[in-house]
Design an enzyme around this catalytic site. Structure first.
Site, PDB file in Angstrom:
ATOM      1  N   GLU A   1       0.984  -0.958  -0.089  1.00  0.00           N
ATOM      2  CA  GLU A   1      -0.039  -0.110   0.087  1.00  0.00           C
ATOM      3  C   GLU A   1       1.018   1.210   0.096  1.00  0.00           C
ATOM      4  OE1 GLU A   1      -3.649  -1.571   2.622  1.00  0.00           O
ATOM      5  OE2 GLU A   1      -2.011  -0.656   3.523  1.00  0.00           O
ATOM      6  N   CYS A   2       0.689   2.181  -0.955  1.00  0.00           N
ATOM      7  CA  CYS A   2       1.290   3.480  -1.024  1.00  0.00           C
ATOM      8  C   CYS A   2       2.637   3.289  -0.888  1.00  0.00           C
ATOM      9  CB  CYS A   2       0.593   4.320   0.014  1.00  0.00           C
ATOM     10  SG  CYS A   2       1.152   6.049  -0.284  1.00  0.00           S
ATOM     11  N   GLY A   3       3.446   3.667   0.510  1.00  0.00           N
ATOM     12  CA  GLY A   3       4.754   3.496   0.464  1.00  0.00           C
ATOM     13  C   GLY A   3       5.286   1.891   0.049  1.00  0.00           C
TER      14      GLY A   3
ATOM     15  N   THR B   1      -1.053  -0.996  -4.875  1.00  0.00           N
ATOM     16  CA  THR B   1      -1.797   0.258  -4.835  1.00  0.00           C
ATOM     17  C   THR B   1      -1.531   1.389  -4.143  1.00  0.00           C
ATOM     18  OG1 THR B   1      -4.105   1.141  -5.206  1.00  0.00           O
ATOM     19  CG2 THR B   1      -3.640  -0.511  -3.420  1.00  0.00           C
TER      20      THR B   1
END
Length: 481
Positions: A334-336, A425
């Site tokens: 997720e993200c990072g 994502t």
């Protein structure tokens, strides 16, 4: 219907940057050092403020969001807290009426009185006008007064206090004090684990600050709020109970990346995995040279851009991660975590470093511009409520399998990538919004089982959320992982 009574206060503001977290943390510390059990909640998706508030209160801090978590989930969390705590504090998000649902919506839903925190620097009687307007904007909220932050002098305080109507008192005036201000960086406050001692000094100074301002008298006069346990109609067949009894993640170990680079973890997500049967372990992509024995990995968001060189130079772990990926074991990034799985990441200084390369593409920071907002992750396993908040961009990535669905806007949201059993994502998922999909994400065999297809149809959202909340309530007192 079961009920629990507990004094409660909702701290809100006209906008972001007014000092809500500083005041909430200071109040939590003041009450804690008086021997009170203080349960603090944070409105909306947020990882950094809860870390701060947890350290200040000495108690776990949960998110409350009517869209992301659902009304029944929020109701259950408040009901549980009311049975344990001497007082409940809720910190709002953004401005009082910002968002859909807003902080005001949450306060109105559960009849929690609101105190408005406002930075009054550069205004006097106008502060009273703004507070009066906010208090009268809707008839279903109960604003009980003003906390005037950054009040310059006794005369400044008098001007504001004399302009307020009798039913909206000046609860406290808080003078400008650098020793109370919480440290910040891009995306918000600094992680609590990085500045523990500095935060302790801020909390203690803030508690003294509120005590001197006479806040104790106001708190002692708060009336208990009645919180009700959500009810599921006995005549309605429960479709969530079979999922938990099936334990779709039983005998599965999920390893979660957790260190200074990866720390954006909802405690509710961890509890949900445990309720689904998973064993949880943690590892550090910064410090560890090998992965723990695990059936699946979860790389949450965080600040990999601040540790890019160290992540890049941990060749042993990157090699192990590639082997794990090639074995077709589930990975959620997720993200990072997404940035970590790309080929390279360019940090805040413009220096590019090679990373895991599980997905083709490159990530880079982009200054003050960013993306944020509530979205539904439309995964093959099912829809999961989520949010985005980042100041980076990715490019030259493969075609996504789906996009997030924005809460209001029709434009496609964040891309969702799927390579083998890696799902990556920018979205941060809230697992309790769809335990079915999360179980299938971390255990693909569950997704194709006869159990999923024939016995577990989607229940109405309110039922899912209430059953989820009820089931994790037994471990909801676990402190930050």
């Amino acid at each position: 219907m079961k009920t629990a009574r507990c004094p409660a206060l909702f701290l809100t503001a006209p906008s972001s940057g007014q000092g809500k977290t500083t005041v909430t943390a200071s109040l939590a510390r003041l009450l804690q050092r008086q021997g009170k059990i203080v349960r603090v909640f944070k409105t909306g998706p947020d990882y950094l403020d809860p870390q701060i508030l947890q350290q200040a209160s000495g108690q776990p801090v949960e998110q409350l969001d009517l869209w992301m978590a659902g009304e029944s989930y929020c109701q259950q969390m408040l009901f549980d807290a009311a049975q344990q705590a001497d007082i409940i504090l809720v910190e709002g998000a953004m401005g009082m009426f910002d968002g859909d649902p807003s902080s005001a919506d949450l306060a109105a839903k559960f009849s929690i009185p609101l105190a408005i925190v406002m930075d009054v620097k550069g205004m006097a009687q106008t502060a009273a006008a703004v507070v009066t307007g906010l208090a009268n904007f809707r008839s279903d909220i109960n604003v009980v007064g003003l906390l005037a932050n950054n009040c310059g002098s006794d005369r400044h305080r008098e001007l504001i206090e004399n302009a307020l109507p009798p039913h909206l008192p000046l609860i406290a005036s808080l003078k400008r004090a650098d020793d109370v201000t919480l440290p910040e960086r891009h995306l918000g406050l600094v992680q609590a684990s990085e500045v523990t001692e500095q935060l302790e000094r801020c909390f203690e100074a803030g508690a003294d600050w509120l005590e001197t301002a006479g806040f104790n008298n106001f708190i002692s006069a708060l009336q208990p709020v009645v919180f009700q346990q959500p009810e599921i109609e006995s005549t309605k067949p429960s479709r969530f109970e079979p999922l938990l009894s099936q334990q779709p993640l039983a005998n599965k170990t999920i390893a979660i990346a957790k260190d200074a680079a990866f720390s954006f973890i909802y405690q509710s997500n961890v509890q949900m995995l445990q309720e689904l049967g998973a064993n949880i372990t943690y590892f550090s992509p910064l410090a560890d040279r090998q992965l723990p024995a695990a059936d699946a990995l979860w790389f949450p968001g965080g600040y990999p851009e601040l540790h890019t060189r160290a992540l890049s130079e941990n060749h042993a772990l990157l090699s192990e991660l590639n082997t794990f990926f090639e074995q077709d074991k589930p990975i959620l990034a997720e993200c990072g975590g997404l940035l970590y799985c790309l080929q390279t990441l360019t940090d805040l200084d413009g220096v590019s470093f090679p990373l895991a390369g599980l997905i083709t593409g490159h990530g880079s920071m982009r200054g003050k511009r960013g993306c944020q907002g509530m979205q539904t992750a439309q995964l093959p396993e099912g829809d999961v409520r989520a949010h985005a908040h980042h100041r980076s961009r990715s490019h030259d990535t493969p075609a996504p399998i789906a996009h997030g669905k924005r809460q209001k806007h029709p434009a496609p949201g964040e891309a969702i990538y799927r390579q083998r059993h890696l799902t990556a994502t920018y979205l941060h998922l809230f697992f309790p919004s769809n335990p079915d999909a999360i179980a299938a994400l971390f255990n693909p065999q569950f997704a194709t089982s006869a159990f999923t297809q024939t016995q577990y149809a989607k229940a109405p959202e309110a039922e899912i959320n209430a059953k989820t909340a009820n089931k994790i309530a037994g471990i909801s007192n676990v402190a930050g992982e």
